[in-house]
Design an enzyme around this catalytic site. Structure first.
Site, short mmCIF file in Angstrom:
data_model
loop_
_atom_site.label_atom_id
_atom_site.label_comp_id
_atom_site.label_asym_id
_atom_site.label_seq_id
_atom_site.Cartn_x
_atom_site.Cartn_y
_atom_site.Cartn_z
N CYS A 91 0.83 -1.21 0.00
CA CYS A 91 0.00 0.00 0.00
C CYS A 91 0.88 1.27 0.00
O CYS A 91 1.47 1.59 -1.03
CB CYS A 91 -0.99 -0.05 1.15
SG CYS A 91 -2.44 0.98 0.84
N HIS A 196 -3.31 -5.39 1.69
CA HIS A 196 -2.64 -5.61 2.97
C HIS A 196 -2.71 -7.07 3.41
O HIS A 196 -3.54 -7.41 4.28
CB HIS A 196 -3.32 -4.77 4.06
CG HIS A 196 -3.14 -3.30 3.92
ND1 HIS A 196 -2.10 -2.63 4.52
CD2 HIS A 196 -3.87 -2.37 3.27
CE1 HIS A 196 -2.19 -1.34 4.24
NE2 HIS A 196 -3.26 -1.16 3.49
N GLU A 198 -0.97 -8.48 5.48
CA GLU A 198 -0.66 -8.55 6.93
C GLU A 198 -1.91 -8.35 7.79
O GLU A 198 -1.87 -8.58 8.99
CB GLU A 198 0.42 -7.51 7.28
CG GLU A 198 -0.02 -6.06 7.38
CD GLU A 198 -0.21 -5.39 6.02
OE1 GLU A 198 -0.15 -6.08 4.98
OE2 GLU A 198 -0.46 -4.17 6.02
N1 LIG Z 1 -3.32 1.89 3.59
C1 LIG Z 1 -2.38 2.61 3.07
O1 LIG Z 1 -1.19 2.32 3.16
C2 LIG Z 1 -2.81 3.89 2.42
C3 LIG Z 1 -1.77 4.52 1.53
C4 LIG Z 1 -1.98 6.02 1.41
N2 LIG Z 1 -3.17 6.32 0.67
C5 LIG Z 1 -0.76 6.63 0.75
O2 LIG Z 1 -0.82 7.03 -0.37
O3 LIG Z 1 0.27 6.67 1.35
#
Ligand SMILES: NC(=O)CC[C@H](N)C(=O)O
Length: 238
Positions: A91, A196, A198
């Site tokens: 992410c 995610h 995790e």
């Molecule tokens: N759950 C997340 O890691 C969100 C990422 C976040 N939107 C970013 O751009 O950093």
């Protein structure tokens, strides 16, 4: 020859650090001949002890600012792009590993790079538009059931920028009424997921990635990790 000890760091500036450590620890039991040492990374010195690194989810803008202040940004770039050590970003971690990002805050944001892709941040909207989707991740192996993808303010790969096929698309998601989006990519030793693993309790992606780490370091004759008892991380029992 696979190395007998491997140190895997989790960048611990903010975000889902403990969750990754817990699943990494569980996944490590798939490789009984290797002693894994798991380390929270907040300094260049800690990074220099690592053979491989996870960059967790969280907020990539904050992570970049904190990494810059702690003198970690350049060492992280070296780790990924010069030393070519295995790295996995989830992410916000995927955002950090992209060469380019769109929908950044005004003034842009610093990235580590390593994946020749442009990510689109927050593709699916805000926190309340978080969702779960079953993903078919063929790389996990034949006969494996779908993987529960958890998407929280997730980025997607909006463009693969390399012309020679080094970036492999490993996963996509399609929301009803929307186009298919790329949510897992790999380029050499750099792996990124929009979702995610995790947060699922499903250890398969962590186990697959650790397998890649073992293989990559074995090929390079590396793996200088510190030997510590299994079942512990620097964060204590997980
Ligand atoms: N759950 C997340 O890691 C969100 C990422 C976040 N939107 C970013 O751009 O950093």
């Amino acid at each position: 020859m696979p190395p007998s000890t491997i140190t895997v760091g989790v960048l611990a500036l903010q975000g889902g650090v403990v969750e990754h450590l817990a699943l990494l620890h569980r996944a490590s039991t798939s490789y009984p001949s290797v002693t894994f040492h798991f380390l929270e990374v907040r300094t260049p010195e800690q990074l220099s002890l690592c053979d491989a690194l996870v960059i967790p989810g969280g907020e990539s803008t904050t992570m970049a600012i904190v990494a810059r202040r702690l003198g970690l940004l350049e060492p992280l770039r070296e780790f990924v792009k010069i030393d070519h050590k295995p790295v996995w970003g989830t992410c916000a971690g995927l955002v950090m590993l992209a060469e380019e990002a769109s929908a950044t805050k005004q003034g842009g944001q610093e990235l580590i790079g390593g994946l020749d892709v442009r990510v689109l941040r927050n593709k699916f909207g805000t926190q309340v538009q978080s969702f779960v989707a079953d993903l078919n991740l063929d790389f996990l192996g034949e006969g494996e059931g779908p993987f529960r993808g958890v998407f929280i303010r997730a980025p997607v790969v909006e463009e693969v920028m390399d012309g020679d096929g080094k970036v492999k698309v490993l996963g996509t998601v399609k929301k009803p009424g929307e186009e298919e989006d790329i949510v897992a990519v790999r380029q050499g030793n750099v792996f990124g997921t929009s979702f995610h693993p995790e947060l699922t309790g499903d250890v398969r992606v962590h186990a697959w990635w650790l397998g890649n780490v073992v293989e990559a370091l074995g090929q390079r004759g590396e793996g200088k990790g510190l030997v510590v008892g299994k079942g512990k991380t620097d964060a204590g029992e997980v």
